[in-house]
Design an enzyme around this catalytic site. Structure first.
Site, PDB file in Angstrom:
ATOM      1  CG  ASP A  89      68.352  11.828 -42.086  1.00  0.00           C
ATOM      2  OD1 ASP A  89      69.154  12.374 -42.864  1.00  0.00           O
ATOM      3  OD2 ASP A  89      67.823  12.409 -41.125  1.00  0.00           O
ATOM      4  CG  ASP A 270      71.470  15.393 -44.633  1.00  0.00           C
ATOM      5  OD1 ASP A 270      70.929  14.284 -44.537  1.00  0.00           O
ATOM      6  OD2 ASP A 270      70.889  16.459 -44.361  1.00  0.00           O
TER       7      ASP A 270
END
Ligand code: NAG
Ligand code: NAG
Ligand code: NAG
Ligand code: NAG
Length: 380
Positions: A89, A270
């Protein structure tokens, strides 16, 4: 000058560690069939976009409904190694996995780190918590050997969850954050920084390729960029500020008309978010433009119309990154196509868009810690 460039190219093509990622489905059925939106959000929501700064040791991630896929890869922790499936992430900076300390029922359906079975484990008394939009994660910080493929980080601080909600039924055990150390809530040096500091990687760079069509074939690569995953040039975009994978965006337009991000805005790149997120008013506006109908939190169009819809164009650093309708409209179990845009519930002062996997399947992305910039190129 020339040989410097050459050297860089050589270094980039060597010593790249590729970690395969598997795209896994999240059951969307639960949500539409039972129409229990709140429960669904609580149980299956998945978006790791951080909306608060870590000063208070607390992160807020909006837990929103999601589209139907996440990308997970394997890491190991401990000696002998124990395996975990994690999401890599770029919006957060901590690694955490479920642990023996975990009292939440959800932990029993995931791989659990058994610290008592690792000879290299060291305990600390430092606790931390991360608050999501409708769930929380609390843990304690430990240290152990973490392996990502051939990359080894010894004495790596990571979180052992003691309580967690919001990950029930999710096909992942934990999260491995690849953002800057500024955003760490466990307070330890993030794994990528350790690998960089220990000289384990040749270049302080990692990159993501997310496969468009197949569940397999996606990859996160460390230490360089494998050119076979993109075509054309890699466009570099400076970060707004060293410390977060966030860049300036010029505009969002459709058929040449600006529809959002007038006069510029911020974009967070992201890998831990599946959709594109933006301010509700602007998302609604784009949906009206597309003629999409709202159903609960989502917007739908008839799939027969998808081929007639325009691309949504994101202009970053003067370069246009079109997102074709085939990329943002996804057929679901009802047979209709939902538009993979979400209203971002996080309240930030600046207009911020989150470019999640729906964007990153089209565009190969490189995260360059050496030069504080992001590279984008057309994915193969
Ligand atoms: C992760 O490990 C599991 C179990 O060992 C394996 O089935 C799976 O294919 C691995 N996934 C990847 C992406 O390597
Ligand atoms: C580690 O602790 C767990 C839970 O208390 C226990 O089930 C397991 O047997 C322990 N392992 C060892 C090697 O002692
Ligand atoms: C943790 O706290 C306990 C008691 O509060 C103390 O005995 C122990 O030394 C502490 N351990 C560490 C690693 O700080
Ligand atoms: C992150 O930390 C660096 C120094 O390590 C600092 O220059 C930068 O301003 C910080 N960024 C943010 C977003 O806090």
């Amino acid at each position: 000058m020339k040989w410097l460039v050459l050297l860089e190219l050589v270094a980039f093509s060597e010593c790249i560690v590729n970690i395969p990622l598997t795209r896994v489905k999240i059951m969307r059925k639960t949500r539409s069939e039972k129409n229990m939106l709140n429960n669904f959000l609580k149980e299956h929501a998945y978006s790791l976009y951080q909306t608060s700064s870590p000063g208070s040791n607390i992160a807020t991630h909006p837990l929103r409904n999601i589209e139907d896929m996440v990308y997970v890869g394997n890491i190991t922790i401990g000696t002998p190694p124990q395996e975990f499936q994690v999401v890599f992430d770029t919006a957060s900076s901590d690694l955490w996995v479920p642990s023996l300390f975990c009292t939440s029922p959800t932990c029993s359906s995931h791989a659990i780190f058994r610290h008592n079975e690792s000879s290299t484990y060291r305990h600390t008394n430092k606790t931390f918590s991360i608050i999501y939009g409708s769930g929380t994660m609390e843990g304690v910080v430990g240290r152990d050997t973490v392996r990502i493929g051939d990359l080894v980080s010894t004495d790596q601080p990571f979180g052992l969850s003691m309580e967690q909600s919001g990950f029930e039924g999710m096909p992942l055990d934990g999260i491995l954050g690849l953002n800057y150390p500024n955003l760490s809530f466990t307070g330890g040096i993030p794994i990528f920084d350790n690998l960089k500091n220990q000289g384990a990687i040749s270049e302080p760079v990692f990159a993501f390729y997310l496969s468009k069509s197949k569940p397999e074939g996606s990859v996160v690569m460390f230490g360089g960029v494998d050119k076979s995953y993109y075509q054309g040039v890699l466009n570099w975009v400076p970060l707004i500020q060293a410390g977060d994978w966030r860049v300036h965006m010029n505009r969002i337009s459709m058929e040449g008309q600006t529809v959002a991000c007038y006069g510029g805005c911020e974009a967070l790149v992201d890998t831990g978010a599946s959709a594109i997120l933006g301010p509700r008013k602007l998302v609604d506006k784009i949906m009206r433009f597309l003629g999409a109908k709202r159903r609960g939190f989502e917007h739908y169009v008839s799939c027969s119309l998808v081929n007639t819809l325009p691309s949504i164009d994101f202009t970053i650093n003067g370069i246009n990154y079109p997102l074709p309708a085939q990329a943002y409209a996804i057929k679901d179990s009802s047979g209709d196509c939902f538009i993979n845009f979400e209203a971002n519930p996080g309240s930030t002062s600046a207009e911020t868009w989150v470019l999640g996997d729906v964007f990153l399947r089209q565009y190969f992305s490189v995260y360059d810690r050496g030069n504080d910039r992001i590279g984008l190129a057309q994915a193969v």
